[in-house]
Scaffold this active site. Structure first.
Site, PDB file in Angstrom:
ATOM      1  N   SER A  17       0.837  -1.197   0.000  1.00 47.43           N
ATOM      2  CA  SER A  17       0.000   0.000   0.000  1.00 47.43           C
ATOM      3  C   SER A  17       0.877   1.255   0.000  1.00 47.43           C
ATOM      4  CB  SER A  17      -0.975  -0.041   1.179  1.00 47.43           C
ATOM      5  OG  SER A  17      -1.943   0.974   1.084  1.00 47.43           O
ATOM      6  N   HIS A  66      -4.460  -1.353  -4.316  1.00 51.80           N
ATOM      7  CA  HIS A  66      -5.879  -1.606  -3.968  1.00 51.80           C
ATOM      8  C   HIS A  66      -6.806  -1.334  -5.164  1.00 51.80           C
ATOM      9  CE1 HIS A  66      -4.275  -1.683   0.054  1.00 51.80           C
ATOM     10  NE2 HIS A  66      -4.037  -0.383   0.068  1.00 51.80           N
TER      11      HIS A  66
END
Length: 239
Positions: free
Chosen positions: A127, A164
């Site tokens: 991330s 994501h």
């Protein structure tokens, strides 16, 4: 771009898939086999969350690895350079990309990480820990209700990043719009459970911890963002 190996996880790994070790096992496989790998965790983006640290230490507990945690909020290690260069892997946790980079620069850690990369330390992250290596990214660092472009990454990998891609509803449309309008340079988007492996700044492999995870090279074609699917190798195919 700097030489060396970077594994950029869009999502997954011990923090998102605690019962699925495929991506973390793949990361450890990148270390030359000469004893137990030394893995240092950087939880900066989460504010050095104690729970995040605990999950890391459980996931990489001996005999899987020798673990170290580098905290910048508590600053328990004075010689950051010696600590980082002694590692086989530096694993950057998720959280706030902008805060992570600001704090690294304040402590001079960004320069040490580039030196470590060129010295053969494998750099990895999920991330925010994916975003940080690129020139630019799409981030929720300035408020989760609205994703924004961020163009102050380390730049050891060219272009932009979007983690994501399938895991958060606004990630894909926001990234496509930002690339189409030129607010972000061309780059890479990847679903949760997907990781991109770079050698010497070039994409070398795309792997996943679930069969349907996808990744894309996204580029601006005359004001339209075009997604070119990458070949993704499912790590559980022969398990």
């Amino acid at each position: 771009m700097s030489s060396g190996t970077i594994l950029a996880l869009a999502g997954g790994g011990f923090s998102m898939e605690p019962d699925n070790p495929l991506l973390d096992d793949f990361l450890l496989s990148l270390v030359p086999r000469c004893g137990t790998p030394r893995v240092c965790f950087l939880p900066t983006a989460s504010g050095d969350s104690d729970d995040y640290v605990r999950r890391f230490e459980e996931a990489f507990a001996a005999p899987r690895a020798h673990t170290t945690v580098l905290s910048l909020f508590r600053r328990e290690h004075t010689d950051l350079r010696s600590l980082v260069l002694a590692q086989d892997v530096v694993y950057v946790g998720g959280g706030n990309t902008a805060n992570l980079l600001a704090l690294w620069r304040l402590h001079g850690l960004h320069e040490i990480l580039v030196e470590a990369l060129e010295a053969g330390v494998v750099l990895a992250g999920v991330s925010a820990g994916m975003n940080c290596w690129f020139q630019a990214s799409v981030t929720d660092s300035f408020g989760a209700e609205r994703l924004q472009p961020f163009d102050d990454g380390l730049g050891v990998l060219a272009g932009s990043a979007c983690p994501h891609y399938d895991g958060e509803e606004q990630r894909r449309p926001t990234y496509l719009e930002l690339v189409a309008t030129g607010r972000l340079p061309d780059g890479y988007a990847a679903d949760d459970g997907c990781a991109l492996l770079f050698h010497d700044g070039q994409l070398a492999d795309a792997v996943s911890s679930r069969p349907d995870a996808a990744a894309y090279l996204v580029h601006n074609a005359s004001g339209v963002a075009v997604e070119e699917p990458l070949q993704v190798r499912y790590l559980g195919a022969h398990a």
